[in-house]
Design a protein around this motif. Structure first.
Motif, PDB file in Angstrom:
ATOM      1  N   GLN A 178      38.341  15.843 -32.708  1.00  0.00           N
ATOM      2  CA  GLN A 178      37.219  15.743 -33.636  1.00  0.00           C
ATOM      3  C   GLN A 178      35.893  15.514 -32.897  1.00  0.00           C
ATOM      4  O   GLN A 178      35.870  15.023 -31.769  1.00  0.00           O
ATOM      5  N   ILE A 179      34.816  15.884 -33.556  1.00  0.00           N
ATOM      6  CA  ILE A 179      33.470  15.566 -33.091  1.00  0.00           C
ATOM      7  C   ILE A 179      33.041  14.271 -33.789  1.00  0.00           C
ATOM      8  O   ILE A 179      33.108  14.178 -35.013  1.00  0.00           O
ATOM      9  N   GLU A 180      32.604  13.305 -33.017  1.00  0.00           N
ATOM     10  CA  GLU A 180      32.261  12.009 -33.606  1.00  0.00           C
ATOM     11  C   GLU A 180      30.913  12.040 -34.322  1.00  0.00           C
ATOM     12  O   GLU A 180      30.722  11.387 -35.350  1.00  0.00           O
ATOM     13  N   ASP A 181      29.965  12.804 -33.808  1.00  0.00           N
ATOM     14  CA  ASP A 181      28.580  12.791 -34.267  1.00  0.00           C
ATOM     15  C   ASP A 181      28.437  13.367 -35.679  1.00  0.00           C
ATOM     16  O   ASP A 181      28.505  14.576 -35.883  1.00  0.00           O
ATOM     17  N   GLU A 182      28.213  12.487 -36.663  1.00  0.00           N
ATOM     18  CA  GLU A 182      28.116  12.924 -38.052  1.00  0.00           C
ATOM     19  C   GLU A 182      26.852  13.741 -38.313  1.00  0.00           C
ATOM     20  O   GLU A 182      26.841  14.630 -39.166  1.00  0.00           O
ATOM     21  N   VAL A 237      45.772  18.533 -25.950  1.00  0.00           N
ATOM     22  CA  VAL A 237      44.434  18.967 -25.576  1.00  0.00           C
ATOM     23  C   VAL A 237      44.146  18.581 -24.126  1.00  0.00           C
ATOM     24  O   VAL A 237      44.696  17.586 -23.616  1.00  0.00           O
ATOM     25  N   PRO A 238      43.305  19.348 -23.435  1.00  0.00           N
ATOM     26  CA  PRO A 238      42.942  18.973 -22.061  1.00  0.00           C
ATOM     27  C   PRO A 238      42.305  17.581 -22.050  1.00  0.00           C
ATOM     28  O   PRO A 238      41.322  17.338 -22.765  1.00  0.00           O
ATOM     29  N   PRO A 239      42.827  16.647 -21.284  1.00  0.00           N
ATOM     30  CA  PRO A 239      42.305  15.276 -21.318  1.00  0.00           C
ATOM     31  C   PRO A 239      40.827  15.178 -20.949  1.00  0.00           C
ATOM     32  O   PRO A 239      40.112  14.317 -21.472  1.00  0.00           O
ATOM     33  N   GLU A 240      40.350  16.091 -20.087  1.00  0.00           N
ATOM     34  CA  GLU A 240      38.946  16.029 -19.680  1.00  0.00           C
ATOM     35  C   GLU A 240      37.992  16.501 -20.772  1.00  0.00           C
ATOM     36  O   GLU A 240      36.765  16.367 -20.640  1.00  0.00           O
ATOM     37  N   SER A 241      38.545  17.014 -21.883  1.00  0.00           N
ATOM     38  CA  SER A 241      37.688  17.448 -22.994  1.00  0.00           C
ATOM     39  C   SER A 241      37.316  16.292 -23.914  1.00  0.00           C
ATOM     40  O   SER A 241      36.442  16.435 -24.773  1.00  0.00           O
ATOM     41  N   MET A 242      37.953  15.138 -23.727  1.00  0.00           N
ATOM     42  CA  MET A 242      37.734  14.003 -24.629  1.00  0.00           C
ATOM     43  C   MET A 242      36.903  12.911 -23.976  1.00  0.00           C
ATOM     44  O   MET A 242      36.969  12.703 -22.765  1.00  0.00           O
ATOM     45  N   ASP A 243      36.136  12.202 -24.820  1.00  0.00           N
ATOM     46  CA  ASP A 243      35.416  11.035 -24.323  1.00  0.00           C
ATOM     47  C   ASP A 243      36.345   9.820 -24.339  1.00  0.00           C
ATOM     48  O   ASP A 243      37.543   9.938 -24.642  1.00  0.00           O
ATOM     49  N   GLY A 244      35.806   8.653 -24.050  1.00  0.00           N
ATOM     50  CA  GLY A 244      36.634   7.458 -23.957  1.00  0.00           C
ATOM     51  C   GLY A 244      37.262   7.028 -25.260  1.00  0.00           C
ATOM     52  O   GLY A 244      38.224   6.242 -25.260  1.00  0.00           O
ATOM     53  N   ASP A 249      29.792  18.618 -24.457  1.00  0.00           N
ATOM     54  CA  ASP A 249      29.805  19.854 -23.668  1.00  0.00           C
ATOM     55  C   ASP A 249      30.709  20.916 -24.280  1.00  0.00           C
ATOM     56  O   ASP A 249      30.570  22.107 -23.954  1.00  0.00           O
ATOM     57  N   PHE A 250      31.612  20.496 -25.154  1.00  0.00           N
ATOM     58  CA  PHE A 250      32.618  21.423 -25.672  1.00  0.00           C
ATOM     59  C   PHE A 250      32.471  21.690 -27.167  1.00  0.00           C
ATOM     60  O   PHE A 250      33.355  22.281 -27.779  1.00  0.00           O
ATOM     61  N   TRP A 251      31.354  21.283 -27.764  1.00  0.00           N
ATOM     62  CA  TRP A 251      31.133  21.532 -29.188  1.00  0.00           C
ATOM     63  C   TRP A 251      30.718  22.976 -29.439  1.00  0.00           C
ATOM     64  O   TRP A 251      29.896  23.540 -28.712  1.00  0.00           O
ATOM     65  N   SER A 252      31.261  23.574 -30.482  1.00  0.00           N
ATOM     66  CA  SER A 252      30.788  24.875 -30.956  1.00  0.00           C
ATOM     67  C   SER A 252      30.173  24.699 -32.334  1.00  0.00           C
ATOM     68  O   SER A 252      29.001  24.971 -32.557  1.00  0.00           O
ATOM     69  N   ASN A 253      30.992  24.233 -33.273  1.00  0.00           N
ATOM     70  CA  ASN A 253      30.530  23.920 -34.625  1.00  0.00           C
ATOM     71  C   ASN A 253      31.325  22.709 -35.103  1.00  0.00           C
ATOM     72  O   ASN A 253      32.154  22.188 -34.347  1.00  0.00           O
ATOM     73  N   PRO A 254      31.108  22.214 -36.313  1.00  0.00           N
ATOM     74  CA  PRO A 254      31.765  20.958 -36.718  1.00  0.00           C
ATOM     75  C   PRO A 254      33.285  20.934 -36.631  1.00  0.00           C
ATOM     76  O   PRO A 254      33.872  19.851 -36.541  1.00  0.00           O
ATOM     77  N   THR A 255      33.917  22.093 -36.640  1.00  0.00           N
ATOM     78  CA  THR A 255      35.384  22.095 -36.667  1.00  0.00           C
ATOM     79  C   THR A 255      36.021  22.876 -35.515  1.00  0.00           C
ATOM     80  O   THR A 255      37.246  23.022 -35.486  1.00  0.00           O
ATOM     81  N   HIS A 256      35.206  23.363 -34.579  1.00  0.00           N
ATOM     82  CA  HIS A 256      35.755  24.177 -33.497  1.00  0.00           C
ATOM     83  C   HIS A 256      35.109  23.854 -32.157  1.00  0.00           C
ATOM     84  O   HIS A 256      33.959  23.437 -32.096  1.00  0.00           O
ATOM     85  N   ALA A 257      35.872  24.101 -31.102  1.00  0.00           N
ATOM     86  CA  ALA A 257      35.376  23.941 -29.742  1.00  0.00           C
ATOM     87  C   ALA A 257      34.802  25.271 -29.239  1.00  0.00           C
ATOM     88  O   ALA A 257      34.952  26.312 -29.884  1.00  0.00           O
ATOM     89  N   ASN A 258      34.170  25.210 -28.059  1.00  0.00           N
ATOM     90  CA  ASN A 258      33.505  26.400 -27.531  1.00  0.00           C
ATOM     91  C   ASN A 258      34.288  27.037 -26.378  1.00  0.00           C
ATOM     92  O   ASN A 258      35.402  26.608 -26.057  1.00  0.00           O
ATOM     93  N   ALA A 259      33.670  28.040 -25.747  1.00  0.00           N
ATOM     94  CA  ALA A 259      34.350  28.772 -24.679  1.00  0.00           C
ATOM     95  C   ALA A 259      34.600  27.899 -23.453  1.00  0.00           C
ATOM     96  O   ALA A 259      35.576  28.126 -22.722  1.00  0.00           O
ATOM     97  N   ALA A 260      33.738  26.902 -23.206  1.00  0.00           N
ATOM     98  CA  ALA A 260      33.977  25.992 -22.083  1.00  0.00           C
ATOM     99  C   ALA A 260      35.282  25.224 -22.302  1.00  0.00           C
ATOM    100  O   ALA A 260      36.050  24.995 -21.360  1.00  0.00           O
ATOM    101  N   TYR A 261      35.518  24.826 -23.544  1.00  0.00           N
ATOM    102  CA  TYR A 261      36.795  24.191 -23.885  1.00  0.00           C
ATOM    103  C   TYR A 261      37.925  25.203 -23.725  1.00  0.00           C
ATOM    104  O   TYR A 261      38.997  24.883 -23.194  1.00  0.00           O
ATOM    105  N   GLY A 262      37.686  26.423 -24.193  1.00  0.00           N
ATOM    106  CA  GLY A 262      38.696  27.470 -24.061  1.00  0.00           C
ATOM    107  C   GLY A 262      39.108  27.695 -22.616  1.00  0.00           C
ATOM    108  O   GLY A 262      40.276  27.969 -22.323  1.00  0.00           O
TER     109      GLY A 262
END
Length: 234
Positions: A139-143, A196-203, A210-223
């Motif tokens: 999930q993305i934390e930032d509301e 999920v790749p552990p380096e994609s998550m914060d603490g 760095d991996f946000w695309s839209n509210p419900t999906h990750a981007n190509a860097a995550y891919g």
């Protein structure tokens, strides 16, 4: 090296990363490749032929948005539940919402993803040892980001009604629950579940900006991180 990927919208990040890296991916959209039937899901002739005529690993990104459908937007009757693995994660305040039993939330979500679980089971039965399932992005934390980038389809559904983004603790728990359900099904079917790749998550376990695309999906860097996992899992 090439991959076979069966999934839906979460596959976009992987496909974009694969294209940028020159890695061939044969993609099958779940809604066109597998259809509901009795007694169980049926593979399309195109998918069946492709899988029958190769020995490649079959990667799945099936069914990764049920948690968002359940709780991205605050329900008209706000709720919370206690996840047994995260008992301290609770929305702030002591009133204004209903406590729902964990078992009830889990049963509802399992029903919501029933077709996708059955689809995974069918793939595992037809191609034992070849199927690996990719966990959906965190999930993305930032509301504020979520509110400012909601998909037009969700906005049309909401109409002119006022809405709130659900508390991030609730959204995190719903994501974990969705992942738990798929991981359990994978164990039962002999499918490797790839977290999920552990380096994609914060603490706190949320998707890093760095991996946000839209509210419900990750981007190509995550891919790209997932592609590395797929290479290692071959």
């Amino acid at each position: 090296m090439r991959f076979i990927l069966v999934g839906a919208s979460h596959s976009v990040a992987i496909l974009e990363a694969a294209e940028a890296s020159g890695i061939p991916v044969r993609f099958f959209h779940i809604k066109k490749a597998i259809s509901r039937s009795t007694p169980g899901p049926v593979l399309s002739p195109k998918l069946r032929s492709s899988l029958d005529n190769c020995s490649d690993t079959i990667f799945s990104s099936i069914g990764g948005n049920a948690h968002n459908n359940f709780g991205l937007i605050e329900h008209s009757k706000p709720f919370d539940f206690i996840h047994p693995d995260f008992p301290a994660l609770r929305r702030p305040g002591a009133s204004g919402f209903e406590w729902i039993p964990y078992s009830a939330i889990k049963d509802r979500m399992k029903k919501a993803v029933g077709l996708w679980l059955d689809s995974l089971r069918t793939l595992a039965e037809l191609y034992p040892g070849r199927v690996k399932h990719l966990e959906s992005p965190p999930q993305i934390e930032d509301e504020t980001f979520i509110r400012n980038h909601l998909h037009a389809r969700r906005l049309r559904y909401l109409g002119n009604k006022p809405y709130q983004i659900s508390d991030h603790h609730l959204r995190y728990k719903l994501w974990r629950l969705n992942s738990d359900i798929f991981a359990e099904s994978c164990r039962e079917c002999g499918i490797e579940f790839i977290p999920v790749p552990p380096e994609s998550m914060d603490g706190n376990g949320f998707l890093r900006p760095d991996f946000w695309s839209n509210p419900t999906h990750a981007n190509a860097a995550y891919g790209a991180l997932v592609i590395k996992q797929m290479v290692d899992a071959q």
